[in-house]
Write an enzyme that holds these catalytic residues in place. Structure first.
Site, PDB file in Angstrom:
ATOM      1  N   ARG A   1      42.357 -40.524  35.958  1.00 28.80           N
ATOM      2  CA  ARG A   1      42.395 -39.217  36.622  1.00 28.80           C
ATOM      3  C   ARG A   1      43.016 -39.307  38.001  1.00 28.80           C
ATOM      4  O   ARG A   1      43.654 -38.380  38.465  1.00 28.80           O
ATOM      5  CB  ARG A   1      40.967 -38.661  36.775  1.00 28.80           C
ATOM      6  CG  ARG A   1      40.371 -38.122  35.505  1.00 28.80           C
ATOM      7  CD  ARG A   1      38.904 -37.939  35.684  1.00 28.80           C
ATOM      8  NE  ARG A   1      38.324 -39.205  36.113  1.00 28.80           N
ATOM      9  CZ  ARG A   1      37.048 -39.420  36.315  1.00 28.80           C
ATOM     10  NH1 ARG A   1      36.188 -38.447  36.171  1.00 28.80           N
ATOM     11  NH2 ARG A   1      36.603 -40.599  36.679  1.00 28.80           N
TER      12      ARG A   1
ATOM     13  N   SER B   1      32.263 -36.333  33.573  1.00 25.76           N
ATOM     14  CA  SER B   1      30.919 -36.051  33.055  1.00 25.76           C
ATOM     15  C   SER B   1      29.908 -36.001  34.195  1.00 25.76           C
ATOM     16  O   SER B   1      28.965 -35.207  34.164  1.00 25.76           O
ATOM     17  CB  SER B   1      30.497 -37.127  32.046  1.00 25.76           C
ATOM     18  OG  SER B   1      31.311 -37.080  30.914  1.00 25.76           O
TER      19      SER B   1
END
Ligand code: PNS
Length: 171
Positions: free
Chosen positions: A92, A134
């Protein structure tokens, strides 16, 4: 030769970023196994292993070459059991790279020398999902921040059923 990609993780819960990676990887490989770690070191997961697997299976049900399995112990042993398989991990941001590089190197050393060693391939996250993880989802859920766009619809519905979020809407 059929090639398999193994995408390991905790998936607590599966996010839109994970789904983007799963969809893109499934298009590149013959088979893809999403591998959910049993007995993660994380002490208090938001979702049980069963819940995580059910949500993942549901989210992936329309991608024909994707299956969802659990694994315990070393990732490289699981990957080896899938034959000629590689590990897929998403990146990311730059911060991810440091940890992921170390994990890829450790996994390669643990799986053998030269051609024996299991390869890890990194896929950059689509920028529109790079803020999602998450852990952000779990943190936001604690503060009742609307999570539409962060997780697949079925995960949002499960969170509502469990009273983890109160609304599927942003307003
Ligand atoms: O989603 P996560 O929590 O970042 O996934 C981490 C995971 C499951 C890929 C990693 O912890 C793992 O592979 N665990 C299995 C044990 C193992 O093989 N460890 C060696 C690599 S550090």
């Amino acid at each position: 030769m059929a090639r398999t990609a193994v995408y390991p993780g905790s998936f607590d819960p599966v996010t839109m970023g994970h789904m983007d990676l799963i969809t893109r990887t499934a298009g590149l490989f013959d088979q893809m196994v999403v591998a959910v770690l049993i007995n993660s070191e994380k002490k208090s997961p938001l979702f049980s292993l069963d819940e995580r697997v059910i949500m993942l299976k549901d989210a992936c049900k329309n991608i024909p070459n994707v299956s969802v399995e659990c694994f315990e112990g070393l990732l490289v042993d699981f990957v080896r059991s899938k034959g000629d398989a590689v590990i897929i991990r998403g990146l990311r941001e730059l911060m991810d790279f440091e940890m992921e590089l170390q994990m890829a190197q450790v996994n390669r050393i643990a799986s053998g020398e030269g051609a024996e060693g299991i390869e890890t391939l990194f896929l950059p996250t689509d920028p529109k999902y790079s803020h999602i993880s998450s852990s952000v989802v779990r943190e936001y859920a604690r503060y009742r921040v609307p999570l539409k766009g962060f997780v697949p619809e079925n995960v949002l519905n499960t969170m509502m059923e469990k009273g983890i979020v109160t609304s599927t809407k942003e307003d």
